[in-house]
Design a protein around this motif. Sequence first.
Motif, PDB file in Angstrom:
ATOM      1  N   ASP A   1       0.736  -1.576  -0.445  1.00  0.00           N
ATOM      2  CA  ASP A   1      -0.415  -0.063   0.023  1.00  0.00           C
ATOM      3  C   ASP A   1       0.877   1.441   0.081  1.00  0.00           C
ATOM      4  N   GLU A   2       1.766   0.944   0.267  1.00  0.00           N
ATOM      5  CA  GLU A   2       2.978   2.093   0.133  1.00  0.00           C
ATOM      6  C   GLU A   2       4.508   2.320  -0.298  1.00  0.00           C
ATOM      7  N   ALA A   3       4.052   1.732  -1.970  1.00  0.00           N
ATOM      8  CA  ALA A   3       4.679   0.837  -2.877  1.00  0.00           C
ATOM      9  C   ALA A   3       4.850   1.926  -3.917  1.00  0.00           C
ATOM     10  N   VAL A   4       6.554   2.175  -3.268  1.00  0.00           N
ATOM     11  CA  VAL A   4       7.312   3.149  -4.257  1.00  0.00           C
ATOM     12  C   VAL A   4       7.841   2.830  -5.704  1.00  0.00           C
ATOM     13  N   ALA A   5       7.537   3.919  -7.014  1.00  0.00           N
ATOM     14  CA  ALA A   5       7.222   2.940  -7.671  1.00  0.00           C
ATOM     15  C   ALA A   5       8.932   3.422  -8.369  1.00  0.00           C
ATOM     16  N   VAL A   6      10.167   2.521  -8.918  1.00  0.00           N
ATOM     17  CA  VAL A   6      11.191   3.616  -9.830  1.00  0.00           C
ATOM     18  C   VAL A   6      12.007   2.489 -10.670  1.00  0.00           C
ATOM     19  N   PRO A   7      12.631   2.962 -10.970  1.00  0.00           N
ATOM     20  CA  PRO A   7      12.803   1.714 -12.448  1.00  0.00           C
ATOM     21  C   PRO A   7      13.967   1.044 -12.672  1.00  0.00           C
ATOM     22  N   GLY A   8      13.197  -0.671 -13.290  1.00  0.00           N
ATOM     23  CA  GLY A   8      14.170  -1.921 -13.119  1.00  0.00           C
ATOM     24  C   GLY A   8      14.501  -2.363 -14.587  1.00  0.00           C
ATOM     25  N   ARG A   9      15.020  -3.343 -14.573  1.00  0.00           N
ATOM     26  CA  ARG A   9      15.166  -3.696 -16.015  1.00  0.00           C
ATOM     27  C   ARG A   9      16.165  -5.664 -15.209  1.00  0.00           C
ATOM     28  N   VAL A  10      15.493  -6.214 -16.143  1.00  0.00           N
ATOM     29  CA  VAL A  10      15.379  -7.338 -16.439  1.00  0.00           C
ATOM     30  C   VAL A  10      17.547  -7.968 -16.733  1.00  0.00           C
ATOM     31  N   VAL A  11      17.924  -8.260 -16.128  1.00  0.00           N
ATOM     32  CA  VAL A  11      19.318  -8.880 -16.431  1.00  0.00           C
ATOM     33  C   VAL A  11      19.929 -10.091 -17.008  1.00  0.00           C
ATOM     34  N   ALA A  12      18.753 -11.128 -16.603  1.00  0.00           N
ATOM     35  CA  ALA A  12      19.294 -12.498 -16.826  1.00  0.00           C
ATOM     36  C   ALA A  12      17.482 -13.365 -16.833  1.00  0.00           C
ATOM     37  N   VAL A  13      17.690 -13.687 -17.584  1.00  0.00           N
ATOM     38  CA  VAL A  13      16.286 -14.939 -17.472  1.00  0.00           C
ATOM     39  C   VAL A  13      16.811 -16.666 -17.293  1.00  0.00           C
ATOM     40  N   ILE A  14      16.478 -16.985 -15.898  1.00  0.00           N
ATOM     41  CA  ILE A  14      17.253 -18.178 -15.291  1.00  0.00           C
ATOM     42  C   ILE A  14      16.477 -19.294 -15.151  1.00  0.00           C
ATOM     43  N   LYS A  15      16.698 -20.205 -15.725  1.00  0.00           N
ATOM     44  CA  LYS A  15      15.190 -21.242 -16.290  1.00  0.00           C
ATOM     45  C   LYS A  15      16.301 -22.957 -15.357  1.00  0.00           C
ATOM     46  N   ASP A  16      15.027 -23.745 -15.398  1.00  0.00           N
ATOM     47  CA  ASP A  16      14.829 -24.878 -15.492  1.00  0.00           C
ATOM     48  C   ASP A  16      13.771 -26.382 -15.991  1.00  0.00           C
ATOM     49  N   THR A  17      14.416 -27.374 -16.566  1.00  0.00           N
ATOM     50  CA  THR A  17      13.875 -28.015 -17.466  1.00  0.00           C
ATOM     51  C   THR A  17      13.365 -29.178 -16.635  1.00  0.00           C
ATOM     52  N   TYR A  18      12.429 -29.681 -16.974  1.00  0.00           N
ATOM     53  CA  TYR A  18      11.579 -31.157 -15.985  1.00  0.00           C
ATOM     54  C   TYR A  18      10.684 -31.760 -17.335  1.00  0.00           C
ATOM     55  N   THR A  19      10.313 -33.096 -16.772  1.00  0.00           N
ATOM     56  CA  THR A  19       9.371 -33.783 -18.077  1.00  0.00           C
ATOM     57  C   THR A  19       8.304 -34.374 -17.425  1.00  0.00           C
ATOM     58  N   ASP A  20       7.603 -34.085 -17.750  1.00  0.00           N
ATOM     59  CA  ASP A  20       6.197 -34.166 -17.187  1.00  0.00           C
ATOM     60  C   ASP A  20       5.672 -35.566 -17.250  1.00  0.00           C
ATOM     61  N   GLY A  21       4.678 -36.320 -16.411  1.00  0.00           N
ATOM     62  CA  GLY A  21       4.467 -37.891 -16.773  1.00  0.00           C
ATOM     63  C   GLY A  21       4.672 -38.259 -17.849  1.00  0.00           C
ATOM     64  N   GLU A  22       4.451 -37.200 -18.926  1.00  0.00           N
ATOM     65  CA  GLU A  22       4.013 -38.046 -19.921  1.00  0.00           C
ATOM     66  C   GLU A  22       5.231 -38.569 -21.298  1.00  0.00           C
ATOM     67  N   GLY A  23       6.670 -37.913 -20.586  1.00  0.00           N
ATOM     68  CA  GLY A  23       7.669 -37.449 -20.805  1.00  0.00           C
ATOM     69  C   GLY A  23       7.502 -35.758 -22.455  1.00  0.00           C
ATOM     70  N   ASP A  24       6.541 -35.140 -21.978  1.00  0.00           N
ATOM     71  CA  ASP A  24       6.782 -33.969 -22.620  1.00  0.00           C
ATOM     72  C   ASP A  24       7.751 -33.127 -21.841  1.00  0.00           C
ATOM     73  N   GLU A  25       8.568 -32.476 -22.397  1.00  0.00           N
ATOM     74  CA  GLU A  25       9.484 -30.720 -21.701  1.00  0.00           C
ATOM     75  C   GLU A  25       8.629 -29.817 -21.422  1.00  0.00           C
ATOM     76  N   ILE A  26       9.613 -29.720 -20.389  1.00  0.00           N
ATOM     77  CA  ILE A  26       8.463 -28.494 -20.078  1.00  0.00           C
ATOM     78  C   ILE A  26       9.699 -27.435 -19.563  1.00  0.00           C
ATOM     79  N   VAL A  27       9.438 -25.877 -20.208  1.00  0.00           N
ATOM     80  CA  VAL A  27      10.764 -25.148 -19.432  1.00  0.00           C
ATOM     81  C   VAL A  27      10.196 -24.058 -18.472  1.00  0.00           C
ATOM     82  N   ASP A  28      10.142 -23.900 -17.493  1.00  0.00           N
ATOM     83  CA  ASP A  28       9.953 -22.878 -16.744  1.00  0.00           C
ATOM     84  C   ASP A  28      10.866 -21.662 -15.956  1.00  0.00           C
TER      85      ASP A  28
END
Length: 291
Positions: free
Chosen positions: A175-202
Amino acid sequence: MDAQGMLELWWTVPAGAALVGYAGSLAGLTRPQRAVWVTARVVEVHRPAHGDSKRPGIPVTVAFQDPSTGREFRLRHAGRNGHVVAAAWVGREFPVRYPRRHPERFHLMLDRVGEERGLGGPNCMLLLLLVGLVVQTFVARGWPDGLICLGGLLLVVGALSRDRQHARARAVLLDEAVAVPGRVVAVIKDTYTDGEGDEIVDHAPVVAFTTREGVHVTALCREGIAQPQLSLDRDLTIHYAPADPAVFTPDLDHDRRERASAVRFVVSLLLTGIAAVGLGAALLNGLLPVT
């Protein structure tokens, strides 16, 4: 005793483990209770590399002093020993515990609440016992009693849930939030395999922003960024709580929806529990036919 009789004694395993755990906590013998607890300060923040796994969180180097020797230790934490750090800045403090005379085996904790007594394991065993007893009630005593037990369990879980408190506390801070500029400096990820063998990237973007007080924050931002896999180098507006820069969001509306969803889930648990108890009582008293 035959195999059937042994299976009926399944509850002795989780019950025994829970009793041993609670007794150890009362006696002060659990690992957290025997450990040394100190406050560590972040002295260096290491930015995750683009494409790295998000499991280690934000790697940091922390410094703390061993009270028995007075020696200061500077050790790197990257999620393998203790909780994952999701937001970090130089000067942020965390509780740290380690075995006596072995500071190098430290565990970084996000909070001391519920951690110092070592009740995590016994509480898990107790929950496993309750779930098993509900299942056994359905099998051994039928639907009416099973529904009453299930409803009671849901009511207990809903009543003990801290999601509503967390949502309210986060709402107060933002409720008291302050807005400032930001930037995405990296995108990190993990890869999973579901029960049907399909690859899921998070994917999880890593954002960097500077508070109005000049604190440089590096943090994982799992929610509120559209198409996170394509967000590298994207400029954002970050809304953070001045009282705690770890509480932030790039999208206030999305954050409100997530908080409301958490509250609705707890309320649904309570309502489902009440409905299950009511239905079970109606079946038990013959008010409804048992099929």
